[in-house]
Design an enzyme around this catalytic site. Structure first.
Site, PDB file in Angstrom:
ATOM      1  N   TRP A  13      10.177  -2.598  -5.319  1.00  0.00           N
ATOM      2  CA  TRP A  13      10.822  -2.555  -4.007  1.00  0.00           C
ATOM      3  C   TRP A  13      12.173  -1.851  -4.076  1.00  0.00           C
ATOM      4  CZ3 TRP A  13       9.900  -1.697   0.551  1.00  0.00           C
ATOM      5  CH2 TRP A  13      10.566  -2.234   1.659  1.00  0.00           C
ATOM      6  N   ARG A  33      18.426  -2.550 -15.222  1.00  0.00           N
ATOM      7  CA  ARG A  33      18.846  -3.015 -16.544  1.00  0.00           C
ATOM      8  C   ARG A  33      18.159  -2.231 -17.667  1.00  0.00           C
ATOM      9  NH1 ARG A  33      21.444  -7.977 -16.452  1.00  0.00           N
ATOM     10  NH2 ARG A  33      21.342  -9.122 -14.478  1.00  0.00           N
ATOM     11  N   LYS A 190       6.102 -16.707   5.433  1.00  0.00           N
ATOM     12  CA  LYS A 190       4.831 -15.964   5.453  1.00  0.00           C
ATOM     13  C   LYS A 190       4.225 -15.880   4.057  1.00  0.00           C
ATOM     14  CE  LYS A 190       6.538 -12.048   3.555  1.00  0.00           C
ATOM     15  NZ  LYS A 190       6.006 -11.280   2.406  1.00  0.00           N
ATOM     16  N   ASP A 243       5.170  -9.200   9.537  1.00  0.00           N
ATOM     17  CA  ASP A 243       5.089  -9.388   8.093  1.00  0.00           C
ATOM     18  C   ASP A 243       3.947 -10.324   7.724  1.00  0.00           C
ATOM     19  OD1 ASP A 243       5.884  -8.851   5.543  1.00  0.00           O
ATOM     20  OD2 ASP A 243       7.791  -9.892   5.650  1.00  0.00           O
ATOM     21  N   SER A 253      -0.320  -7.350  -1.434  1.00  0.00           N
ATOM     22  CA  SER A 253       0.614  -8.470  -1.372  1.00  0.00           C
ATOM     23  C   SER A 253       0.445  -9.354  -2.599  1.00  0.00           C
ATOM     24  CB  SER A 253       0.367  -9.297  -0.106  1.00  0.00           C
ATOM     25  OG  SER A 253       0.943 -10.587  -0.223  1.00  0.00           O
ATOM     26  N   ARG A 254       1.525  -9.598  -3.302  1.00  0.00           N
ATOM     27  CA  ARG A 254       1.467 -10.442  -4.495  1.00  0.00           C
ATOM     28  C   ARG A 254       1.043 -11.864  -4.135  1.00  0.00           C
ATOM     29  NH1 ARG A 254       6.471 -10.312  -8.568  1.00  0.00           N
ATOM     30  NH2 ARG A 254       5.663  -8.185  -8.749  1.00  0.00           N
TER      31      ARG A 254
END
EC number: 1.1.1.94
Length: 326
Positions: A13, A33, A190, A243, A253-254
């Site tokens: 994202w 990182r 959601k 959403d 979607s995870r």
């Protein structure tokens, strides 16, 4: 005069939002990182760990130096997982100029405290303007430049409007609102309902059951939103209903994918933990606190806690007392 958008987080994202900013003609900086990720983005215009098949927009400057990334930024997008937001901004927040609004791009409720992300960050950085970006958007779509619409929320109307104008681009449209808590509530809850929808399909209950769960789940979302003083139009908008529709219907979607695997009886230990797993028990407790009827959210919490099976949850939902539709 060029504008600078800083993104904290080198995941899918964060990478997509940095690409969106670059396509919008902004000076786009990305903090990550992982040094190999930084080199790959700067040299090859790819993030090999996430979205590896997508060539990113020109102009993204990736760095492991957070101070360089946020210095002089017109907006700082905090793309840090919800359960890591407190630690992440405790570490990096002191580097962010007070003049730079912080846009929270994670959807969730903090475990242990039950606080929304804006409430968490307000504790850490009380003098900063805090906003949230939410809505039906997959990282791969945004990174590819496919049409997407989202909501940007800040309790200060001028800041919300400025951020919406700043972040909108050729294929990325932002609507503004001052209903910050309403936007965050829809985005967090959601995820829980997406697990329910995925589990129904994974278990083989079919599209009709999926539609029923999503629709009745949305009724629960509306009730919770009302208790949280969210505006009805916010819950009905992109960050709520929009959403929910996207997250409950796509394997991108995870949370939905986690539900699918759960319904199929797959081993979940090796899967990335979906945010809805952390949010479910907090949401259930929130409903109990406010005396809100939320049988689907309660069922997801019990299911994830191993207290009931999917079949038992569905049987219990179908055998609840009959009532008028609300």
């Amino acid at each position: 005069m060029s504008t600078k958008i800083a993104v904290l987080g080198g995941g899918a994202w964060g990478t997509a939002l940095a690409a969106m900013a670059a396509k919008g003609g902004h000076e786009s900086w990305l903090y990550a990182r992982d040094a190999e990720t930084v080199v790959a983005i700067n040299k090859d215009r790819r993030n090999p760990r996430y979205l590896g098949d997508i060539t990113l927009a020109d102009g993204i400057r990736a760095s492991t130096d957070a101070a360089a990334v946020v210095t002089g930024a017109d907006a700082v997008l905090a793309v840090i997982p919800a359960q890591a937001m407190r630690n992440g901004l405790s570490e990096l927040g002191t580097l962010i100029p007070q003049a730079s609004p912080i846009v929270l791009c994670a959807k969730g409720i903090e475990q242990n405290t039950g606080r929304l992300m804006s409430e968490v960050v307000a504790e850490i950085l009380p003098d900063h303007r805090i906003a949230a970006l939410s809505g039906p958007s997959f990282a791969s779509d945004v990174a590819r430049g496919l049409p997407t619409a989202v909501t940007v929320a800040c309790e200060d109307a001028n800041t919300a409007d400025r951020l919406a104008a700043l972040l909108s681009g050729p294929a990325f449209r932002c609507y503004s609102t001052t209903d910050l808590k309403g936007v965050e509530t829809g985005g967090a809850l959601k995820n829980v309902l997406a697990i329910a929808a995925g589990a129904a399909i994974g278990r083989g209950y079919g599209a009709s059951a999926q539609a029923a769960l999503v629709t009745r789940g949305f009724a629960e979302l509306r009730r919770i939103g009302q208790a949280m003083s969210a505006r009805p139009e916010t819950i009905m908008g992109l960050s709520g209903l929009g959403d929910l529709m996207l997250t409950c219907s796509s394997s991108q979607s995870r949370n939905y994918s986690y539900g699918l695997a759960l319904g199929r009886g797959e081993d979940l230990t090796s899967r990335p933990l979906a945010e809805g797993v952390a949010t479910a028990p907090i949401a259930a407790e929130l409903c109990r606190k406010h005396n809100i009827s939320a049988p689907i959210i309660d069922a997801v919490g019990a299911l994830l806690d191993g207290k009931i099976t999917i079949d038992e949850a569905v049987t219990a939902l179908l055998n609840r007392p009959l009532k008028t539709e609300d």
